[in-house]
Design a protein around this motif. Structure first.
Motif, PDB file in Angstrom:
ATOM      1  N   ILE A 181       0.866  -1.089   0.094  1.00  0.00           N
ATOM      2  CA  ILE A 181      -0.016  -0.212  -0.164  1.00  0.00           C
ATOM      3  C   ILE A 181       0.755   1.144  -0.076  1.00  0.00           C
ATOM      4  O   ILE A 181       1.928   1.242   0.783  1.00  0.00           O
ATOM      5  N   THR A 182       0.594   2.064  -0.788  1.00  0.00           N
ATOM      6  CA  THR A 182       1.175   3.427  -0.748  1.00  0.00           C
ATOM      7  C   THR A 182       0.107   4.476  -0.350  1.00  0.00           C
ATOM      8  O   THR A 182      -1.050   4.514  -0.755  1.00  0.00           O
ATOM      9  N   SER A 183       0.504   5.238   0.565  1.00  0.00           N
ATOM     10  CA  SER A 183      -0.701   6.142   1.040  1.00  0.00           C
ATOM     11  C   SER A 183      -0.073   7.436   1.783  1.00  0.00           C
ATOM     12  O   SER A 183       0.624   7.444   2.757  1.00  0.00           O
ATOM     13  N   HIS A 184      -0.460   8.712   1.080  1.00  0.00           N
ATOM     14  CA  HIS A 184      -0.048   9.740   2.080  1.00  0.00           C
ATOM     15  C   HIS A 184      -1.158  10.202   3.096  1.00  0.00           C
ATOM     16  O   HIS A 184      -0.672  11.130   3.994  1.00  0.00           O
ATOM     17  N   GLN A 185      -2.335   9.474   3.085  1.00  0.00           N
ATOM     18  CA  GLN A 185      -3.433   9.873   4.241  1.00  0.00           C
ATOM     19  C   GLN A 185      -2.945   8.521   5.351  1.00  0.00           C
ATOM     20  O   GLN A 185      -2.588   7.623   5.138  1.00  0.00           O
ATOM     21  N   PRO A 186      -3.335   9.116   6.473  1.00  0.00           N
ATOM     22  CA  PRO A 186      -2.980   8.162   7.558  1.00  0.00           C
ATOM     23  C   PRO A 186      -4.173   6.864   7.762  1.00  0.00           C
ATOM     24  O   PRO A 186      -5.219   6.948   7.347  1.00  0.00           O
ATOM     25  N   LEU A 187      -3.536   5.644   7.926  1.00  0.00           N
ATOM     26  CA  LEU A 187      -4.188   4.599   7.951  1.00  0.00           C
ATOM     27  C   LEU A 187      -4.697   4.296   9.438  1.00  0.00           C
ATOM     28  O   LEU A 187      -4.102   5.163  10.325  1.00  0.00           O
ATOM     29  N   ASP A 188      -5.719   3.496   9.611  1.00  0.00           N
ATOM     30  CA  ASP A 188      -6.423   3.601  10.977  1.00  0.00           C
ATOM     31  C   ASP A 188      -5.379   2.771  11.815  1.00  0.00           C
ATOM     32  O   ASP A 188      -4.503   2.091  11.469  1.00  0.00           O
ATOM     33  N   SER A 189      -5.626   2.583  13.185  1.00  0.00           N
ATOM     34  CA  SER A 189      -4.766   2.253  14.025  1.00  0.00           C
ATOM     35  C   SER A 189      -4.482   0.648  13.970  1.00  0.00           C
ATOM     36  O   SER A 189      -3.511   0.220  14.051  1.00  0.00           O
ATOM     37  N   GLY A 190      -5.674   0.047  13.678  1.00  0.00           N
ATOM     38  CA  GLY A 190      -5.694  -1.519  13.441  1.00  0.00           C
ATOM     39  C   GLY A 190      -4.674  -1.771  12.217  1.00  0.00           C
ATOM     40  O   GLY A 190      -3.982  -2.866  12.130  1.00  0.00           O
ATOM     41  N   LEU A 191      -4.949  -0.901  11.135  1.00  0.00           N
ATOM     42  CA  LEU A 191      -4.256  -1.316  10.008  1.00  0.00           C
ATOM     43  C   LEU A 191      -2.584  -0.884  10.118  1.00  0.00           C
ATOM     44  O   LEU A 191      -1.719  -1.824   9.728  1.00  0.00           O
ATOM     45  N   ILE A 192      -2.303   0.141  10.859  1.00  0.00           N
ATOM     46  CA  ILE A 192      -1.027   0.508  11.181  1.00  0.00           C
ATOM     47  C   ILE A 192      -0.251  -0.524  11.845  1.00  0.00           C
ATOM     48  O   ILE A 192       0.696  -0.633  11.695  1.00  0.00           O
ATOM     49  N   LYS A 193      -1.086  -1.341  12.703  1.00  0.00           N
ATOM     50  CA  LYS A 193      -0.276  -2.216  13.583  1.00  0.00           C
ATOM     51  C   LYS A 193      -0.051  -3.394  12.906  1.00  0.00           C
ATOM     52  O   LYS A 193       0.634  -4.067  13.299  1.00  0.00           O
ATOM     53  N   ALA A 194      -0.990  -3.554  11.975  1.00  0.00           N
ATOM     54  CA  ALA A 194      -0.683  -4.763  10.992  1.00  0.00           C
ATOM     55  C   ALA A 194       0.322  -4.749  10.059  1.00  0.00           C
ATOM     56  O   ALA A 194       0.889  -5.609   9.431  1.00  0.00           O
ATOM     57  N   ALA A 195       0.560  -3.306   9.517  1.00  0.00           N
ATOM     58  CA  ALA A 195       1.462  -3.029   8.488  1.00  0.00           C
ATOM     59  C   ALA A 195       2.977  -3.211   8.786  1.00  0.00           C
ATOM     60  O   ALA A 195       3.452  -2.583   9.938  1.00  0.00           O
ATOM     61  N   ASN A 196       3.891  -3.488   8.065  1.00  0.00           N
ATOM     62  CA  ASN A 196       4.933  -3.449   8.002  1.00  0.00           C
ATOM     63  C   ASN A 196       5.482  -2.225   7.188  1.00  0.00           C
ATOM     64  O   ASN A 196       4.930  -1.945   6.214  1.00  0.00           O
ATOM     65  N   HIS A 197       6.358  -1.347   7.834  1.00  0.00           N
ATOM     66  CA  HIS A 197       6.783   0.011   7.239  1.00  0.00           C
ATOM     67  C   HIS A 197       8.019  -0.184   6.270  1.00  0.00           C
ATOM     68  O   HIS A 197       8.918  -0.470   6.859  1.00  0.00           O
ATOM     69  N   LEU A 198       7.812   0.274   5.256  1.00  0.00           N
ATOM     70  CA  LEU A 198       8.914   0.395   4.224  1.00  0.00           C
ATOM     71  C   LEU A 198       8.889   1.925   3.791  1.00  0.00           C
ATOM     72  O   LEU A 198       7.992   2.589   3.643  1.00  0.00           O
ATOM     73  N   VAL A 199      10.248   2.133   3.087  1.00  0.00           N
ATOM     74  CA  VAL A 199      10.318   3.615   2.686  1.00  0.00           C
ATOM     75  C   VAL A 199      11.232   3.436   1.358  1.00  0.00           C
ATOM     76  O   VAL A 199      12.325   2.728   1.406  1.00  0.00           O
ATOM     77  N   ILE A 200      10.837   4.185   0.403  1.00  0.00           N
ATOM     78  CA  ILE A 200      11.671   4.434  -0.776  1.00  0.00           C
ATOM     79  C   ILE A 200      12.659   5.714  -0.488  1.00  0.00           C
ATOM     80  O   ILE A 200      12.051   6.691  -0.498  1.00  0.00           O
ATOM     81  N   LYS A 201      13.894   5.532  -0.334  1.00  0.00           N
ATOM     82  CA  LYS A 201      14.749   6.607  -0.273  1.00  0.00           C
ATOM     83  C   LYS A 201      16.022   6.558  -0.862  1.00  0.00           C
ATOM     84  O   LYS A 201      16.786   5.368  -0.569  1.00  0.00           O
ATOM     85  N   ASP A 202      16.611   7.441  -1.370  1.00  0.00           N
ATOM     86  CA  ASP A 202      17.905   7.370  -2.183  1.00  0.00           C
ATOM     87  C   ASP A 202      17.679   6.225  -3.398  1.00  0.00           C
ATOM     88  O   ASP A 202      18.665   5.615  -3.478  1.00  0.00           O
ATOM     89  N   LYS A 203      16.411   6.360  -3.907  1.00  0.00           N
ATOM     90  CA  LYS A 203      16.423   5.394  -4.806  1.00  0.00           C
ATOM     91  C   LYS A 203      16.313   3.949  -4.726  1.00  0.00           C
ATOM     92  O   LYS A 203      16.319   3.099  -5.588  1.00  0.00           O
ATOM     93  N   ILE A 204      16.403   3.497  -3.490  1.00  0.00           N
ATOM     94  CA  ILE A 204      16.298   1.975  -3.094  1.00  0.00           C
ATOM     95  C   ILE A 204      15.042   1.888  -1.770  1.00  0.00           C
ATOM     96  O   ILE A 204      14.465   2.740  -1.249  1.00  0.00           O
ATOM     97  N   LEU A 205      14.675   0.928  -1.915  1.00  0.00           N
ATOM     98  CA  LEU A 205      13.432   0.095  -0.967  1.00  0.00           C
ATOM     99  C   LEU A 205      14.129  -0.285   0.317  1.00  0.00           C
ATOM    100  O   LEU A 205      15.160  -1.114   0.314  1.00  0.00           O
ATOM    101  N   GLN A 206      13.812   0.232   1.400  1.00  0.00           N
ATOM    102  CA  GLN A 206      14.295  -0.397   2.719  1.00  0.00           C
ATOM    103  C   GLN A 206      13.176  -0.195   3.855  1.00  0.00           C
ATOM    104  O   GLN A 206      12.300   0.497   3.890  1.00  0.00           O
ATOM    105  N   GLN A 207      13.644  -0.722   5.053  1.00  0.00           N
ATOM    106  CA  GLN A 207      12.816  -0.797   6.034  1.00  0.00           C
ATOM    107  C   GLN A 207      12.725   0.376   6.695  1.00  0.00           C
ATOM    108  O   GLN A 207      13.861   1.219   6.795  1.00  0.00           O
ATOM    109  N   GLU A 208      11.615   0.752   7.141  1.00  0.00           N
ATOM    110  CA  GLU A 208      11.475   2.206   7.909  1.00  0.00           C
ATOM    111  C   GLU A 208      11.538   1.959   9.473  1.00  0.00           C
ATOM    112  O   GLU A 208      10.795   1.109   9.991  1.00  0.00           O
ATOM    113  N   ASN A 209      12.369   2.448  10.178  1.00  0.00           N
ATOM    114  CA  ASN A 209      12.261   2.355  11.722  1.00  0.00           C
ATOM    115  C   ASN A 209      11.104   3.390  12.061  1.00  0.00           C
ATOM    116  O   ASN A 209      11.119   4.733  11.845  1.00  0.00           O
ATOM    117  N   VAL A 210      10.197   2.646  12.773  1.00  0.00           N
ATOM    118  CA  VAL A 210       9.070   3.458  13.317  1.00  0.00           C
ATOM    119  C   VAL A 210       9.067   3.344  15.057  1.00  0.00           C
ATOM    120  O   VAL A 210       9.642   2.310  15.407  1.00  0.00           O
TER     121      VAL A 210
END
Length: 210
Positions: A181-210
């Motif tokens: 999922i890509t989204s600039h809008q906030p996901l609800d709390s249940g989905l946020i807890k279920a989701a693994n957070h990734l980020v595209i930065k410097d042209k590569i895909l990587q795990q986001e530290n949250v």
């Protein structure tokens, strides 16, 4: 579940790659991909969906897009940020087409809760952006996908539709369907807890530290 190898995406108008992913593997689950505008999120999803060319290889469940495209595309569904369909077709024609090509399950509950049944016999030329979005989401859940790609799925949806969609994502994920999922809008709390957070930065895909 998803394996990306030696992936490079270039566009003729730019000398450098938009994205370069030497190798990345995702297990089954829900993933929220973040990144600035222009970072390549949509390009990555369209590549995984098989809609645009790229260098390298992508596979889902061991099936490679370049080796068995028909089997691969049955496993991968995509709902784009701003869906467009032939204006002379109505919703029911598109639904029937997806059901015949994707086979298997049709998301009746999502179909009814999003209210698509109310306008499915109208030509898509008459649809509002919200109606187009709801139809695209129903199509995105049609068949027996192993992976569903949702690009900005919350835009143009009312509050009730957002809640319905996020509940459907959680329900399908419990049945073994994975989501990117890509989204600039906030996901609800249940989905946020279920989701693994990734980020595209410097042209590569990587795990986001949250």
């Amino acid at each position: 579940m998803l394996q990306i190898s030696n992936y490079i995406k270039k566009y003729p108008t730019a000398p450098d790659p938009v994205l370069s992913i030497p190798g990345y593997q995702l297990e089954e689950g829900v993933y929220w991909i973040k990144g600035e505008n222009g970072s390549g999120k949509t390009s990555l999803l369209k590549s995984i969906a098989g809609l645009i060319p790229f260098e390298g290889d992508i596979s889902v469940g061991g099936v490679h897009i370049n080796g068995n495209r028909m089997a691969y595309t049955k496993m991968v569904n995509y709902a784009e940020a701003e869906p467009q369909y032939p204006p002379f077709l109505n919703g029911i024609a598109l639904i029937d087409f997806y059901k015949s090509t994707k086979g298997g399950h049709f998301p009746e509950i999502l179909f009814r809760k999003l209210g698509v049944e109310k306008f499915m016999h109208q030509k898509t030329a008459t649809y509002s952006s919200g109606m187009l979005k709801k139809l695209s989401l129903v199509l995105g859940f049609t068949g027996h996908p192993k992976l569903v790609l949702l690009d900005e799925p919350l835009i143009a949806l009312d509050v009730a539709a957002v809640e319905t969609l996020q509940s459907a994502i959680l329900q399908f994920s419990r049945q073994g369907v994975s989501f990117l999922i890509t989204s600039h809008q906030p996901l609800d709390s249940g989905l946020i807890k279920a989701a693994n957070h990734l980020v595209i930065k410097d042209k590569i895909l990587q795990q986001e530290n949250v």
